[in-house]
Design an enzyme around this catalytic site. Structure first.
Site, PDB file in Angstrom:
ATOM      1  N   CYS A   1     -11.569   3.480 -12.536  1.00  0.00           N
ATOM      2  CA  CYS A   1     -11.482   2.080 -12.097  1.00  0.00           C
ATOM      3  C   CYS A   1     -12.817   1.366 -12.327  1.00  0.00           C
ATOM      4  CB  CYS A   1     -11.134   2.052 -10.609  1.00  0.00           C
ATOM      5  SG  CYS A   1     -11.225   0.428  -9.846  1.00  0.00           S
TER       6      CYS A   1
ATOM      7  N   GLN B   1      -0.914   0.037   8.778  1.00  0.00           N
ATOM      8  CA  GLN B   1      -1.846  -1.040   9.145  1.00  0.00           C
ATOM      9  C   GLN B   1      -1.036  -2.240   9.601  1.00  0.00           C
ATOM     10  OE1 GLN B   1      -4.145  -3.611   6.374  1.00  0.00           O
ATOM     11  NE2 GLN B   1      -5.946  -2.670   7.282  1.00  0.00           N
TER      12      GLN B   1
ATOM     13  N   ARG C   1      -8.909   0.393  -4.729  1.00  0.00           N
ATOM     14  CA  ARG C   1      -8.652   0.120  -6.146  1.00  0.00           C
ATOM     15  C   ARG C   1      -8.601   1.371  -7.019  1.00  0.00           C
ATOM     16  NH1 ARG C   1     -13.105  -4.475  -6.509  1.00  0.00           N
ATOM     17  NH2 ARG C   1     -13.949  -3.134  -4.870  1.00  0.00           N
TER      18      ARG C   1
ATOM     19  N   TYR D   1      -8.681 -11.995   8.617  1.00  0.00           N
ATOM     20  CA  TYR D   1      -7.383 -12.152   9.260  1.00  0.00           C
ATOM     21  C   TYR D   1      -7.569 -12.402  10.769  1.00  0.00           C
ATOM     22  CZ  TYR D   1      -5.615 -10.829   4.720  1.00  0.00           C
ATOM     23  OH  TYR D   1      -5.349 -10.821   3.371  1.00  0.00           O
TER      24      TYR D   1
HETATM   25  C1  LIG Z   1      -4.793  -5.308  -4.463  1.00  0.00           C
HETATM   26  C2  LIG Z   1      -5.510  -5.122  -3.164  1.00  0.00           C
HETATM   27  C3  LIG Z   1      -4.808  -5.146  -1.965  1.00  0.00           C
HETATM   28  C4  LIG Z   1      -5.471  -4.955  -0.739  1.00  0.00           C
HETATM   29  N1  LIG Z   1      -4.750  -4.939   0.423  1.00  0.00           N
HETATM   30  C5  LIG Z   1      -5.377  -4.677   1.607  1.00  0.00           C
HETATM   31  C6  LIG Z   1      -4.632  -4.550   2.809  1.00  0.00           C
HETATM   32  O1  LIG Z   1      -3.413  -4.656   2.855  1.00  0.00           O
HETATM   33  N2  LIG Z   1      -5.341  -4.292   3.949  1.00  0.00           N
HETATM   34  C7  LIG Z   1      -6.705  -4.116   3.952  1.00  0.00           C
HETATM   35  O2  LIG Z   1      -7.288  -3.839   5.005  1.00  0.00           O
HETATM   36  N3  LIG Z   1      -7.412  -4.226   2.819  1.00  0.00           N
HETATM   37  C8  LIG Z   1      -6.791  -4.481   1.657  1.00  0.00           C
HETATM   38  N4  LIG Z   1      -7.513  -4.548   0.495  1.00  0.00           N
HETATM   39  C9  LIG Z   1      -8.960  -4.241   0.542  1.00  0.00           C
HETATM   40  C10 LIG Z   1      -9.168  -2.750   0.277  1.00  0.00           C
HETATM   41  O3  LIG Z   1      -8.504  -1.921   1.214  1.00  0.00           O
HETATM   42  C11 LIG Z   1     -10.644  -2.344   0.276  1.00  0.00           C
HETATM   43  O4  LIG Z   1     -11.191  -2.641   1.552  1.00  0.00           O
HETATM   44  C12 LIG Z   1     -11.462  -3.045  -0.804  1.00  0.00           C
HETATM   45  O5  LIG Z   1     -10.720  -3.197  -2.005  1.00  0.00           O
HETATM   46  C13 LIG Z   1     -12.731  -2.248  -1.137  1.00  0.00           C
HETATM   47  O6  LIG Z   1     -12.423  -0.905  -1.470  1.00  0.00           O
HETATM   48  P1  LIG Z   1     -12.338  -0.367  -2.990  1.00  0.00           P
HETATM   49  O7  LIG Z   1     -13.659  -0.658  -3.648  1.00  0.00           O
HETATM   50  O8  LIG Z   1     -12.062   1.100  -2.841  1.00  0.00           O
HETATM   51  O9  LIG Z   1     -11.245  -1.101  -3.668  1.00  0.00           O
HETATM   52  C14 LIG Z   1      -6.871  -4.758  -0.731  1.00  0.00           C
HETATM   53  C15 LIG Z   1      -7.586  -4.775  -1.931  1.00  0.00           C
HETATM   54  C16 LIG Z   1      -6.929  -4.946  -3.139  1.00  0.00           C
HETATM   55  C17 LIG Z   1      -7.715  -4.908  -4.418  1.00  0.00           C
END
Ligand SMILES: Cc1cc2nc3c(=O)[nH]c(=O)nc-3n(C[C@H](O)[C@H](O)[C@H](O)COP(=O)(O)O)c2cc1C
Length: 372
Positions: A345, A99, A324, A168
């Site tokens: 989680c 990414q 997560r 972003y």
């Molecule tokens: C610790 C952390 C780091 C993340 N880093 C990125 C990232 O580098 N790029 C991105 O597009 N989203 C990032 N996200 C967002 C996640 O990719 C995702 O879109 C969001 O957490 C929802 O998905 P989930 O419920 O599976 O966590 C991050 C989220 C967390 C919690």
């Protein structure tokens, strides 16, 4: 089960439908070089059954470095380190996309002294005021994205994903909340989309026609931002993706402002899960013209096997993207296959490092009994 069946994502053949959504691992040196721990993590994800890893966002330009310990892809000098990372994933049979990102107004003051954005902006949820990019700087930033994509291909990454979500720079250009420009880069949706179009065009020139390029797209900004990116406009961007020669879209949210739009806490019941599902369904509708359908990845709150399977079986998305849950359990796909019904989680959001004393890596910091 659809979840465990192979699928094509652009020209990429994947063994199953599990994608590790980009997760800022914070496992890089101050110069942006990946630390050995990052490869260890990726290998765990591969052996745990993830079909495609998307790396944490990597900065395309020093002025777009979002936070400390972020991995860089902004200089040729980093290519050998990135190639070693990719080789290490390929050795164990994994696939890895990178990414690429520019943080714009959202860069931390620890990494960028003067942040930039499409327009001057100074709002409470930012660490510091950002100044408007000049026309020349816009051109340089587009080139930085393209060169980063070229490095990704040279390093051997299987694909590139543009970060067009979560507030972003690409999202900032799309959003009328931040983009108040009155020149060709602002105003109408077509003008606000120009930056993304030019990035896609320049990236394609650099990587060639066959290389898979995806986008993680924020389809709408938080409703309390006036006037934020509307869902209608976000869907119009999805509809333009094929024209921009993008090979797939990961559906997510836009600028959250002071709300946590993209990673909300407390996802406990199936009804709380898959909170961008309706947007994915709408994205599918606007992006398919009968025979050809743009692959859709859905991220956000997917936690239990029945919900994940239903999302795929209903056709709302083609891939299940997880962030997560894989921080807690990097082997979650294998566990689900073996009969575990849901991720442990609880979306407590204690995975963000909050201070140097907690170490640099992103990891689950909840006491074990709370996770279970
Ligand atoms: C610790 C952390 C780091 C993340 N880093 C990125 C990232 O580098 N790029 C991105 O597009 N989203 C990032 N996200 C967002 C996640 O990719 C995702 O879109 C969001 O957490 C929802 O998905 P989930 O419920 O599976 O966590 C991050 C989220 C967390 C919690």
């Amino acid at each position: 089960m659809v979840l465990f069946t192979p699928a094509e994502l652009g020209s990429l053949s994947l063994p199953n439908r599990f994608v590790r959504s980009a997760t800022a691992e914070r496992m890089a040196t101050a110069a942006g070089r990946p630390l050995p721990a990052l490869l260890d993590l990726y290998r765990q994800l591969v052996s745990g059954g993830v079909g495609l890893i998307i790396t944490g966002h990597m900065y395309v330009d020093a002025g777009g470095k979002c936070h400390p310990e972020m991995t860089g892809i902004h200089e040729d000098d980093l290519i050998p380190d990135l190639a070693a990372l990719v080789d290490g994933v390929h050795e164990v049979g994994g696939k890895v996309a990178v990414q690429i990102n520019h943080g714009g107004m959202q860069c931390s003051r620890d990494t960028v002294a003067q942040t930039v954005a499409p327009s001057d902006i100074n709002v409470e949820f930012l660490q510091q005021p950002a100044r408007a990019l000049t026309e020349e700087e816009i051109g340089e930033t587009i080139r930085a994205f393209a060169q980063a994509a070229g490095r990704a291909r040279l390093a051997g990454f299987d694909a590139v994903q543009l970060h067009g979500a979560h507030g972003y720079l690409i999202n900032q250009f799309l959003s009328p909340y931040v983009n108040r420009r009155t020149d060709a880069w602002g105003g109408s949706l077509e003008n606000r989309m120009r930056f993304l179009r030019e990035v896609c065009r320049a990236v394609r020139v650099e990587v060639g026609e066959d290389y898979p390029v995806f986008i993680k797209l924020g389809l709408a900004d938080s409703p309390d931002l006036e006037p934020g990116l509307s869902l209608e406009d976000g869907l119009a961007v999805v509809a333009a993706c094929s024209d921009m020669k993008l090979d797939g879209v990961e559906v997510s949210g836009g600028i959250g402002g002071s709300r946590n739009l993209n990673s909300p806490t407390r996802i406990r019941r199936p009804d709380d899960e898959a909170y961008f599902r309706a947007w994915a369904r709408a994205a599918r509708e606007v992006s398919s013209d009968g025979a050809v359908a743009l692959p859709i990845m859905l991220v956000g709150g997917l936690r239990s096997l029945p919900v994940m399977e239903d999302v795929l079986a209903s056709g709302d998305a083609d891939f299940i993207s997880l962030c997560r849950p894989l921080i807690c359990e990097p082997d979650l796909p294998a566990r689900l296959r073996a009969g575990q019904e849901r991720a442990t989680c609880i979306s407590g959001n204690r995975c963000w490092p909050v201070g140097v004393e907690e170490g640099i890596a992103c990891k689950c910091r909840l006491p074990k009994q709370e996770v279970a």
